[in-house]
Design an enzyme around this catalytic site. Structure first.
Site, short mmCIF file in Angstrom:
data_model
loop_
_atom_site.label_atom_id
_atom_site.label_comp_id
_atom_site.label_asym_id
_atom_site.label_seq_id
_atom_site.Cartn_x
_atom_site.Cartn_y
_atom_site.Cartn_z
N SER A 609 0.84 -1.19 0.00
CA SER A 609 0.00 0.00 0.00
C SER A 609 0.88 1.25 0.00
CB SER A 609 -0.95 -0.04 1.20
OG SER A 609 -1.95 0.93 1.09
N ASP A 697 -9.00 -5.88 -4.88
CA ASP A 697 -8.59 -4.70 -4.09
C ASP A 697 -9.41 -3.49 -4.52
OD1 ASP A 697 -7.33 -2.70 -2.69
OD2 ASP A 697 -5.30 -3.29 -3.26
N HIS A 729 -7.21 -5.89 -0.55
CA HIS A 729 -6.03 -5.06 -0.33
C HIS A 729 -5.01 -5.71 0.60
CE1 HIS A 729 -3.75 -1.40 -0.50
NE2 HIS A 729 -3.88 -1.14 0.78
#
Length: 754
Positions: A609, A697, A729
């Site tokens: 991320s 995601d 995610h």
């Protein structure tokens, strides 16, 4: 000669299998006090754990019970009662206030072509007394079992249950679709289909908004009440149409329901890990359906908790928009005076004092500045939720855990005075979490980077004596051999100070192997966290521990902008992503390479991320430092992400731009988003890159990673992409997590020439 640490694939998989078997402790519940024939008191402790089952490729849940003998002031004896047993198909469970009943929401596979069903069960101490087929009653859609909206709350009278479910959606069909009415859907008098059951023409393909990442099946929540004796369900009316209710519980005397309501106009934004969404506390009366606002309606609130005497409600509060995670306020609503007070404000900076020398953590020397943290100083509140049961028996004090720089500690808060006391200041350093407190029996989880979670219990001392808390280990977890760790504190150089928030510092946790061929001078894996407003605390983490056992040193960087360091630290980062956070990580790497015996010629990056955002920045901005890179669902181009993510506000906020739902970015703002993105530096990347993407995601859609993959391929950079269907995610599916580790470890070993 470079030491060889290349294990065979079989050895890597065996290592992962061994470490992944350490269970995680998820919840605890204390039973009622019982009295022995000799006058002593004891109670049962029910705990739930989770564990990866690699053979079944799923996370399993199991329970274990313990007995705690106590005299009200201390624990006399505690120990396990029986062996573990797996919990199957339970979605939610909750003990009644008296402890004599238990409610369970259970999923049951459908027969043949039938859909999965949901049953709500009630158990007493001897048997199952109720089993209600919620699916067959057809009053609502699926019951929510998440921790964002979901609840399962007993009325004080123990005659009703409150829960949250998806609103029943009318049947819909296309304009040219027709079929015979289903059995049981015709009117008894006329024989014609019932009006409410007739499908709505032309509505089959209407888009229904949802709440984003991990909440894609959540659209329109409703509050539902089960009358246990009458076997009837009612959907609560009176909640305004513009609100989505959740986190509900019964008001004092069962006159109504208190809930958190999230605004979903003009459209829904992602809610998971976003404690900045406009929301408020409400009360809806069961008789008249009147809905009353209990808190300010211009803030973001969550985690309301009712005191044992039913007089006060505490809850957490943030500002709307801005950083998704912030230093929170603790607020309290008095049910009878209708007065709301602020118990704790956000903390700009934690209190510091003069530095006294001493080792930090697991024996590594800290790179410490001239001042250091005052032991037990309150850092502010940075937590996703308050414990489900957080009140002391006096209905005056509450318990919470929060990040304190790179650790997590337990604090008791006096709601009358606002004073805070650490219950873990003199306990071992690491990561502490409150699981529950009941009748002042306190249950907690503790772990460190080298020690998996263990179960701790204590009796909360009387007010004013909390620092004397004595923790007892009820379920031990032996430390994983071959890992040492410590916390380093760093001060940015003057030229990298924030002009408004000067004097900030940050931490990093360094784990290193203490045995094996690379122990003397191991290669280094640098791992910045995601968020960016989150934090690595010194607790058990599977990937870093496994990498350390493979032979790598692992540097977990809590750059400026991380939680646990004060609100000024959080506020310093928006508008400076791609520069301040990148420089902090690079400074940390350079400093650690100078201070520690590490192999500077073999340094790699791993991040997910926003951690992937930083990893991609670093291999572009400092290509000579890093020789391999692994990223999981990375942000690579903020400008292209803003139109596809469930959190478009994040893209503008972290770029330093204002977010308005009805405003489109102008050309200068698009340029600024691209300017702060790793894609800007892709021409300078030389390190081989492994990408891992979750097909589902919603937060950082996989097209971000694909965009980077194609850019690297076009420039001849060695690149490999792993695509994980059915994963979002977090890439937390058991199979994806295991495959991800193996590929990551092999990639690092190969390209660092280990």
């Amino acid at each position: 000669r470079v030491p060889q640490v290349q294990p065979r694939v079989e050895e890597l998989s065996e290592l992962y299998r061994e470490l992944s078997q350490h269970p995680g402790l998820s919840s605890a519940c204390l039973g009622p006090d019982l009295t022995t024939q000799y006058g002593g008191k004891y109670c049962s402790l029910y705990t739930e754990w989770s564990q990866r089952d690699l053979a079944r490729a799923e996370n399993i849940k199991f329970c274990r019970q313990y007995l705690i003998f106590h005299d009200g002031a201390s624990i006399v004896y505690s120990g396990p009662a029986g062996t573990c047993s797996e919990i199957k198909d339970e979605l939610l469970s909750r003990e009644s206030p008296s402890g004599t009943l238990k409610a369970v929401l259970r999923k049951v596979p459908g027969k043949e072509k039938e859909k999965e069903k949901q049953f709500l069960e009630v158990w007493d101490q001897n048997r199952k007394v109720k089993s209600i087929d919620l699916t067959a009653l057809d009053k609502h859609g699926s019951v929510y079992d998440d921790d964002q909206f979901g609840c399962l709350a007993w009325s004080h009278s123990e005659t009703h249950l409150l829960y949250v479910a998806e609103k029943k959606r009318p049947k819909a069909e296309s304009f040219f679709e027709s079929k015979a009415p289903e059995l049981g859907t015709s009117d008894e008098d006329t024989g014609h289909p019932k009006k409410e059951d007739a499908p709505i023409k032309g509505e089959k393909f209407v888009y229904h908004e949802d709440w984003g990442e991990t909440l894609s099946t959540r659209s329109v929540p409703v509050l539902c009440i089960l009358d246990i004796e009458g076997n009837s369900i009612s959907v609560l009316e009176g909640i305004p149409e513009h609100l989505s209710p959740g986190q509900a519980f019964w008001s004092p005397e069962d006159t109504g329901v208190v809930f958190v309501g999230w605004w979903h106009e003009p459209f829904r934004l992602g809610l998971r890990h976003c404690t900045n969404r406009r929301s408020a506390l409400f009360y809806v009366d069961l008789t008249g359906g009147r809905c009353e606002l209990l808190s300010e309606d211009t803030r973001a609130v969550w985690s309301p908790r009712l005191s044992p005497d039913s007089c006060r409600i505490v809850y957490l509060e943030n500002n709307v928009l801005g950083p998704h995670q912030q230093c929170s306020r603790l607020r309290m609503y008095d049910w009878y005076t209708k007065h709301t007070s602020t118990v704790l404000e956000a903390v700009p900076r934690q209190a510091w004092g003069e530095y006294s020398s001493g080792s930090v953590g697991g024996g590594l020397r800290g790179v410490l500045s001239a001042t250091t943290l005052i032991t037990g100083a309150f850092p502010g509140i940075y937590c996703g939720a308050l414990p489900g049961m957080c009140w002391a028996a006096d209905s005056r004090r509450i318990l919470l855990d929060t990040a304190q720089r790179s650790q997590q500690d337990v604090f008791v808060v006096d709601t009358a005075t606002g004073t805070t006391t650490s219950l873990t200041a003199d306990a071992p350093q690491g990561s502490w979490s409150v699981l529950t407190i009941d009748r002042d029996l306190l249950v907690a989880r503790f772990s460190t980077p080298s020690c998996p979670p263990m179960l701790k219990v204590a009796v909360l001392p009387a007010a004013g004596h909390e620092a004397q808390t004595q923790w007892i280990c009820l379920q031990d977890a032996p430390p994983v051999p071959g890992i040492t760790w410590g916390i380093h504190t760093l001060q940015p150089p003057p030229e990298q100070e924030h002009p408004q928030y000067g004097g900030l510092d940050f931490d990093a946790i360094l784990m290193r192997p203490s045995e094996g061929p690379t122990a003397q001078k191991p290669p280094l894996v640098v791992m910045p966290h995601g968020g960016p407003h989150s934090v690595f605390t010194a607790g058990w983490m599977l990937y870093p521990a496994a990498l350390c056992r493979v032979g790598f040193a692992v540097l977990l960087v809590n750059y400026r902008g991380s939680l646990g360091f004060g609100q000024d630290n959080v506020a310093s980062l928006p508008g400076n992503v791609g520069t301040q956070d990148v420089r902090d990580v690079q400074l940390c790497v350079e400093r650690v390479l100078q201070e520690e015996t590490l192999d500077a010629s073999r340094v790699a990056l791993v991040g997910g991320s926003h951690g992937g955002f930083l990893a991609c920045h670093l291999i572009g901005q400092f290509p000579d430092t890093y020789h391999a890179c692994v990223v999981r669902n990375p942000v690579v181009n903020i400008a292209s992400m803003v139109a596809t993510t469930d959190i478009p506000d994040w893209c503008l906020t972290e770029t330093g731009l204002p977010y308005k739902p009805d405003a489109l970015p102008d050309p200068a703002q698009w340029t600024e988003m691209l300017h702060k993105s790793p894609m800007r530096y892709v021409d300078q990347v030389r390190a081989p890159v492994l990408l891992m993407l979750g097909e589902d995601d919603r937060r950082v859609p996989p097209k971000q990673g694909l965009e980077y993959y194609r850019a690297l391929k076009a420039r001849g950079v060695p690149t490999r992409l792993l695509w994980y269907p059915g994963n979002n995610h977090a890439l937390a599916g058991v199979e994806a997590e295991a495959d991800g580790f193996m590929n990551m470890a092999l990639w690092l070993l190969k390209h660092l020439q280990c």
